[in-house]
Design an enzyme around this catalytic site. Structure first.
Site, mmCIF file in Angstrom:
data_model
loop_
_atom_site.group_PDB
_atom_site.id
_atom_site.type_symbol
_atom_site.label_atom_id
_atom_site.label_comp_id
_atom_site.label_asym_id
_atom_site.label_seq_id
_atom_site.Cartn_x
_atom_site.Cartn_y
_atom_site.Cartn_z
ATOM 1 N N GLU A 111 -2.462 8.850 8.101
ATOM 2 C CA GLU A 111 -1.014 8.614 8.186
ATOM 3 C C GLU A 111 -0.377 9.341 9.375
ATOM 4 O O GLU A 111 0.639 8.895 9.902
ATOM 5 C CB GLU A 111 -0.325 9.062 6.886
ATOM 6 C CG GLU A 111 -0.618 8.161 5.696
ATOM 7 C CD GLU A 111 0.056 6.795 5.790
ATOM 8 O OE1 GLU A 111 1.096 6.677 6.455
ATOM 9 O OE2 GLU A 111 -0.483 5.836 5.194
ATOM 10 N N CYS A 152 -10.680 3.979 -0.854
ATOM 11 C CA CYS A 152 -9.276 4.100 -0.458
ATOM 12 C C CYS A 152 -9.137 3.247 0.789
ATOM 13 O O CYS A 152 -9.977 3.353 1.698
ATOM 14 C CB CYS A 152 -8.914 5.560 -0.173
ATOM 15 S SG CYS A 152 -7.253 5.758 0.541
ATOM 16 N N HIS A 197 -7.300 3.521 3.198
ATOM 17 C CA HIS A 197 -7.099 4.320 4.417
ATOM 18 C C HIS A 197 -8.436 4.675 5.081
ATOM 19 O O HIS A 197 -8.487 4.893 6.295
ATOM 20 C CB HIS A 197 -6.371 5.632 4.100
ATOM 21 C CG HIS A 197 -4.899 5.495 3.859
ATOM 22 N ND1 HIS A 197 -4.384 4.979 2.692
ATOM 23 C CD2 HIS A 197 -3.839 5.816 4.640
ATOM 24 C CE1 HIS A 197 -3.057 5.003 2.768
ATOM 25 N NE2 HIS A 197 -2.703 5.490 3.931
ATOM 26 N N ASP A 239 0.854 -1.189 0.000
ATOM 27 C CA ASP A 239 0.000 0.000 0.000
ATOM 28 C C ASP A 239 0.888 1.238 0.000
ATOM 29 O O ASP A 239 2.088 1.161 0.289
ATOM 30 C CB ASP A 239 -0.914 0.010 1.228
ATOM 31 C CG ASP A 239 -1.838 1.232 1.259
ATOM 32 O OD1 ASP A 239 -2.618 1.403 0.303
ATOM 33 O OD2 ASP A 239 -1.767 2.026 2.209
ATOM 34 N N SER A 240 0.285 2.392 -0.263
ATOM 35 C CA SER A 240 1.019 3.653 -0.228
ATOM 36 C C SER A 240 1.387 4.048 1.193
ATOM 37 O O SER A 240 2.201 4.946 1.392
ATOM 38 C CB SER A 240 0.170 4.761 -0.853
ATOM 39 O OG SER A 240 -1.018 4.953 -0.094
ATOM 40 N N CYS A 258 -4.141 -0.907 -2.344
ATOM 41 C CA CYS A 258 -4.173 0.547 -2.534
ATOM 42 C C CYS A 258 -5.040 0.789 -3.758
ATOM 43 O O CYS A 258 -4.771 0.238 -4.829
ATOM 44 C CB CYS A 258 -2.757 1.069 -2.764
ATOM 45 S SG CYS A 258 -2.658 2.797 -3.305
#
Length: 269
Positions: A151, A183, A185, A9-10, A72
């Site tokens: 993040e 997403c 996240h 993932d990013s 991602c």
């Protein structure tokens, strides 16, 4: 031995997929790479995202995984087919599973999609949804402020709730009964998003459906891990290891206690 499921993932978003994999397939070993030094991928060009995804996959192949999961949405949208053409093992993305889950849940036929700028611009969810169900109405909204909130570990803060509420205002005007968290996240912000959208909108995370797809593919290939040993998971990040480990431990909680974990910060570029 090709024994691990490699997930990339990013940043920390792919941990939402890892959590479902550990829940549904507790005997499987997971190797995770979060590109926290270069997150977010959403504002980056497709060429950059493809390059970064290739670099991570090249790094992960040294462990001889039996499958790669691109957890991602931005990378799935622009790099999935490229990676599939470069490796001989199954490569799973998160967009098709998320689309299938939304189609299963929608009643009115109007589906909302929130994601990064890159995912929304690619229209990947729209294509995936309409390929199966052409009559659907799709409403999309880019939410570029969400990934940085996650993040930085602020996803439970009052600031996060207010940011989410303001960001979602344009999409609340539509008669949605289903909203895809486009997403990985965004499940970290589930509470704030649910509050912002109201009780009548079902939130769809691709994590659960993706884990089911992983399970089905491994079963058909005869590659499900045996339950006779405790897997040792490996977690890598390219940026701040302290914040990464803190978020991972908080999100995965009991799964971290059940199996040994190795933490590393590699250099891949």
């Amino acid at each position: 031995m090709h024994n691990a499921i490699a997930v990339l993932d990013s940043g920390v978003g792919g941990l939402t997929v890892v959590k479902e994999v550990l829940r549904q397939l507790p005997q499987e070993k997971v190797i995770y790479f979060g590109d926290t030094a270069r997150t977010p991928y959403g504002p980056r060009s497709p060429e950059e995202v493809v390059l970064f995804t290739r670099q991570i996959v090249d790094y992960l192949t040294q462990f001889e995984p039996k499958m790669i999961v691109i957890a991602c949405n931005t990378a799935t949208a622009v790099a999935l087919e490229d990676i599939r053409s470069r490796v001989e093992i199954p490569v799973v993305g998160v967009i098709a599973p998320g689309a299938r889950a939304a189609i299963k849940h929608t009643r009115r036929g109007t589906v909302g999609v929130i994601g990064t700028e890159g995912t929304v611009k690619s229209r990947a969810y729209e294509y995936a949804l309409k390929e199966i169900s052409p009559q659907l109405e799709i409403v999309s909204l880019a939410c570029p402020t969400f990934v940085p909130l996650v993040e930085s570990g602020q996803f439970l803060s009052d600031h996060a709730k207010e940011t989410v509420r303001i960001t979602l205002e344009p999409i609340r005007r539509f008669p949605l009964d289903c909203l895809i968290l486009g997403c990985t996240h965004y499940p970290f912000l589930t509470g704030a998003i649910r509050e912002g959208m109201g009780p009548d909108v079902t939130l769809i995370s691709s994590a659960e459906e993706t884990a089911r797809e992983i399970s089905a593919i491994l079963y058909h290939r005869g590659q499900l891990a045996k339950a006779d040993r405790t897997p040792v998971h490996q977690f890598f990040c390219s940026g701040d290891p302290v914040m990464f480990k803190q978020i991972a431990c908080a999100w995965l909680e009991k799964y971290m206690d059940a199996s040994p974990v190795v933490w590393q910060v590699p250099t891949i570029v």
